[in-house]
Design an enzyme around this catalytic site. Structure first.
Site, PDB file in Angstrom:
ATOM      1  CB  THR A  38      45.773  37.435  27.347  1.00  0.00           C
ATOM      2  OG1 THR A  38      45.531  36.683  28.536  1.00  0.00           O
ATOM      3  CG2 THR A  38      45.824  36.502  26.148  1.00  0.00           C
ATOM      4  CD  GLN A  74      49.156  36.086  39.384  1.00  0.00           C
ATOM      5  OE1 GLN A  74      48.889  36.593  40.484  1.00  0.00           O
ATOM      6  NE2 GLN A  74      48.215  35.587  38.598  1.00  0.00           N
ATOM      7  CB  SER A  95      46.345  41.609  34.198  1.00  0.00           C
ATOM      8  OG  SER A  95      44.963  41.456  34.107  1.00  0.00           O
ATOM      9  CG  HIS A 119      41.490  40.418  35.970  1.00  0.00           C
ATOM     10  ND1 HIS A 119      41.292  39.137  36.431  1.00  0.00           N
ATOM     11  CD2 HIS A 119      42.196  40.299  34.834  1.00  0.00           C
ATOM     12  CE1 HIS A 119      41.858  38.284  35.591  1.00  0.00           C
ATOM     13  NE2 HIS A 119      42.414  38.975  34.605  1.00  0.00           N
ATOM     14  CB  THR A 135      37.129  53.463  21.354  1.00  0.00           C
ATOM     15  OG1 THR A 135      36.864  53.873  20.011  1.00  0.00           O
ATOM     16  CG2 THR A 135      36.616  54.507  22.315  1.00  0.00           C
ATOM     17  CB  CYS A 162      39.679  23.829  36.748  1.00  0.00           C
ATOM     18  SG  CYS A 162      41.103  24.645  37.414  1.00  0.00           S
TER      19      CYS A 162
HETATM   20  N1  PMP Z   1      50.046  36.192  32.868  1.00  0.00           N
HETATM   21  C1  PMP Z   1      49.931  35.719  34.110  1.00  0.00           C
HETATM   22  C2  PMP Z   1      51.173  35.386  34.886  1.00  0.00           C
HETATM   23  C3  PMP Z   1      48.659  35.539  34.675  1.00  0.00           C
HETATM   24  O1  PMP Z   1      48.551  35.061  35.896  1.00  0.00           O
HETATM   25  C4  PMP Z   1      47.521  35.861  33.900  1.00  0.00           C
HETATM   26  C5  PMP Z   1      46.128  35.668  34.446  1.00  0.00           C
HETATM   27  N2  PMP Z   1      45.859  34.378  34.918  1.00  0.00           N
HETATM   28  C6  PMP Z   1      47.699  36.347  32.609  1.00  0.00           C
HETATM   29  C7  PMP Z   1      48.982  36.505  32.117  1.00  0.00           C
HETATM   30  C8  PMP Z   1      46.521  36.721  31.733  1.00  0.00           C
HETATM   31  O2  PMP Z   1      45.966  37.922  32.185  1.00  0.00           O
HETATM   32  P1  PMP Z   1      44.554  38.500  31.634  1.00  0.00           P
HETATM   33  O3  PMP Z   1      43.512  37.710  32.309  1.00  0.00           O
HETATM   34  O4  PMP Z   1      44.576  39.931  32.046  1.00  0.00           O
HETATM   35  O5  PMP Z   1      44.571  38.360  30.163  1.00  0.00           O
END
Ligand code: PMP
Length: 408
Positions: free
Chosen positions: A74, A183, A205, A207, A243, A332
Site C-alpha cells: 500500500t 501477487q 509486499s 506478507h 527507522t 467483507c
Molecule cells: N496490491 C495488491 C495487488 C494486493 O493484493 C495487496 C494486498 N491485498 C496490496 C496491494 C496491499 O498490500 P499491503 O497489505 O502490503 O499494504
C-alpha cells in the site's frame, strides 16, 4: 480440520524466515543508524537483505540503491504514484486499469481530485486488458505515469506487463511505468534487466510471500523522475524516512531467498495441480458454477468461483463453520454490500457476481485440504440455494426461466 485457503490475503511466516528475523527483535535490537559498533549487525543485515532483493530482480544489473524498503505494498503504491506526480508538474495525465487493488485505484481517484486527468483502461469478460484501449490511452508528452498490476489479487488474471511497458516506452520514453507485482512475486518471472527492462517502478509486499506483515519494497529505476513522499530522515538513501523495520526487512530478504531457490523447483506446479483439481471437481459436482477469468492467463494458486443464485458472504460463513478460510473479495473488505469492482469490471452477471468465492493456495497447501473442500463445498452451495429466492427447491433448478450465464 482447519484449512487456510486465503493466501492472497496473507500468508503464514515461513519457519526459516522466523528464525532469521527473531534475533533482530531482541539481542540485535539496535538502531542501524547509530554510530557504535553494536549497531553494525542490524545495519549489515539490512544491507544484505537489500542485496538479496536486488539479486532476485535481475542479478548484477540491479543496483541495491534502487530498492527502497517500505511498510508494504500500500505504501509502495502510494509512494510510487504520488512521488511521480510530485516530480513532474508538467505532465498531468495518468493511466491505470479498472481492476487494480484499492491501494492503486483510490490513489488515482485522489490524484483526480487533485487535478490530474486519469484514464481507467477497461478489461473484457475474462479480465484481460484491452491492448487497443491501452495504446489509445497513451499520450506522448502528456502522460506522466502508467500503473498496471502484474496479477490480479481477486481473480489471479495476469496482465502482459512486458508488452504494456514496451508499448509505453515506444510511445514516449518519458512516461513512467509502474507495476504492482504484489501477487506475482515468486509466481511469475520478473527480471528488471530482462522482461521488465521497461518497468521503472515495482511494488511488492512481504506478507504475501511468507515474510511478516508491515514490510514491503518499492523498486525505482535509477534516473526516474520521482520525489520522496515520506520525508524527515536520511534512511533508504533519503527516499523513505523513518527507522528501518530491521526484523521485517531481514525476514523479507530470507523469504525472497527461499523463493529464489524455489523458482527452479516443482513447488508452483504442485500448487497449480491442487488448484486445478479443486476447480475441476467443483465444476463437475455443482451446477451453475463458473470460474472468473478461466480462459485468461492466471496465477497458479488462485481460483475465483461464482456460484450463481447465492451470496458469497453466506458461503464464507458456512465455510468458516467447517474450518475453511477463504474470501469473497467483496463486502467483507469494503464493509458495504457492493459486489467486487473487479468482477463488475468483467461484467459478471447479476446472478453470479454476488456469489463469488476466492480460494488462494500456497506452498503449504496439501491435498487433504483440497479434498476436504471438494467434499463439503457442494453441500454448502446446495443448502444456500435451498433458501435462495432464485432457486426452485422442489425442482432443484433456477427459478428464473431466462438466466444469463457468464460467457465461458
Ligand atoms: N496490491 C495488491 C495487488 C494486493 O493484493 C495487496 C494486498 N491485498 C496490496 C496491494 C496491499 O498490500 P499491503 O497489505 O502490503 O499494504
Amino acid at each position: 480440520m482447519q484449512v487456510y485457503l486465503d493466501n492472497n490475503a496473507t500468508t503464514p511466516v515461513a519457519k526459516e524466515v522466523c528464525s532469521e528475523l527473531l534475533p533482530f527483535l531482541n539481542e540485535q535490537f539496535y538502531n542501524p543508524s547509530s554510530s557504535y559498533r553494536n549497531a553494525d549487525p542490524p545495519a549489515k543485515a539490512v544491507a544484505r537483505a537489500r542485496g538479496v532483493v536486488a539479486r532476485f530482480f535481475g542479478g548484477e544489473g540491479v543496483d541495491s540503491k534502487e530498492i527502497i524498503f517500505t511498510s508494504g505494498a500500500t505504501e509502495s503504491n502510494n509512494s510510487a504514484i504520488f512521488g511521480a506526480l510530485k516530480a513532474n508538474p508538467g505532465r498531468r495525465h495518468l493511466i491505470t486499469s479498472t481492476v487494480e487493488h484499492p491501494a492503486v485505484l483510490e490513489v488515482f481517484k485522489e490524484c483526480k481530485r487533485m487535478g490530474a486527468e486519469v484514464t481507467f483502461v477497461p478489461v473484457d469478460h475474462q479480465g484481460n486488458i484491452s491492448l487497443k484501449d491501452f495504446v489509445r490511452a497513451l499520450r506522448p508528452r502528456e502522460t506522466l505515469l502508467v500503473s498496471i498490476m502484474y496479477a490480479n489479487n481477486e481473480t489471479g488474471v495476469i496482465f502482459p506487463i512486458e508488452n504494456l511497458s514496451r508499448l509505453t516506452k515506444e510511445t514516449d520514453q518519458g512516461i513512467l511505468f509502474h507495476t504492482d507485482a504484489t501477487q506475482a512475486v515468486g509466481k511469475l518471472p520478473m527480471n528488471l534487466n530482462g522482461n521488465f527492462k521497461n518497468v521503472d517502478m515495482l511494488s511488492l509486499s512481504g506478507h504475501k510471500i511468507h515474510a511478516p506483515k508491515g514490510v514491503g519494497v518499492l523498486y525505482i529505476r535509477r534516473g526516474s523522475a520521482w520525489r520522496p513522499i515520506q520525508i524527515g530522515g536520511h534512511q533508504e538513501h533519503g527516499r523513505r524516512a523513518g527507522t528501518e523495520n530491521v526484523a521485517g526487512i531481514v525476514g523479507l530478504g530470507k523469504a525472497m531467498e527461499l523463493l529464489w531457490e524455489e523458482q527452479a523447483g516443482p513447488v508452483l506446479e504442485n500448487i497449480r495441480a491442487l488448484r486445478d483439481k479443486l476447480e475441476c471437481a467443483l465444476l463437475e459436482r455443482i451446477p451453475y458454477v463458473h470460474i472468473n477469468g478461466r480462459d485468461a492467463p492466471r496465477l497458479p494458486n488462485t481460483t475465483n468461483l461464482s456460484c450463481h443464485f447465492i451470496e458469497g458472504e453466506g458461503i464464507l460463513y458456512q465455510l468458516d463453520e467447517y474450518g475453511i478460510s477463504a474470501s469473497s473479495g467483496s463486502a467483507c473488505t469494503s464493509g458495504s454490500l457492493d459486489p467486487s469492482h473487479v468482477l463488475k469490471a468483467m461484467d459478471v452477471p447479476f446472478t453470479a457476481i454476488h456469489g463469488s468465492v476466492r480460494f488462494s493456495l500456497s506452498r503449504f497447501t496439501v491435498e487433504e485440504e483440497i479434498d476436504y473442500v471438494i467434499n463439503v463445498f457442494p453441500e454448502i452451495v446446495q443448502r444456500l440455494r435451498n433458501i435462495s429466492p432464485y432457486w426452485d427447491q422442489e425442482k432443484n433448478i433456477p427459478r428464473q426461466e431466462k438466466v444469463i450465464l457468464c460467457s465461458e
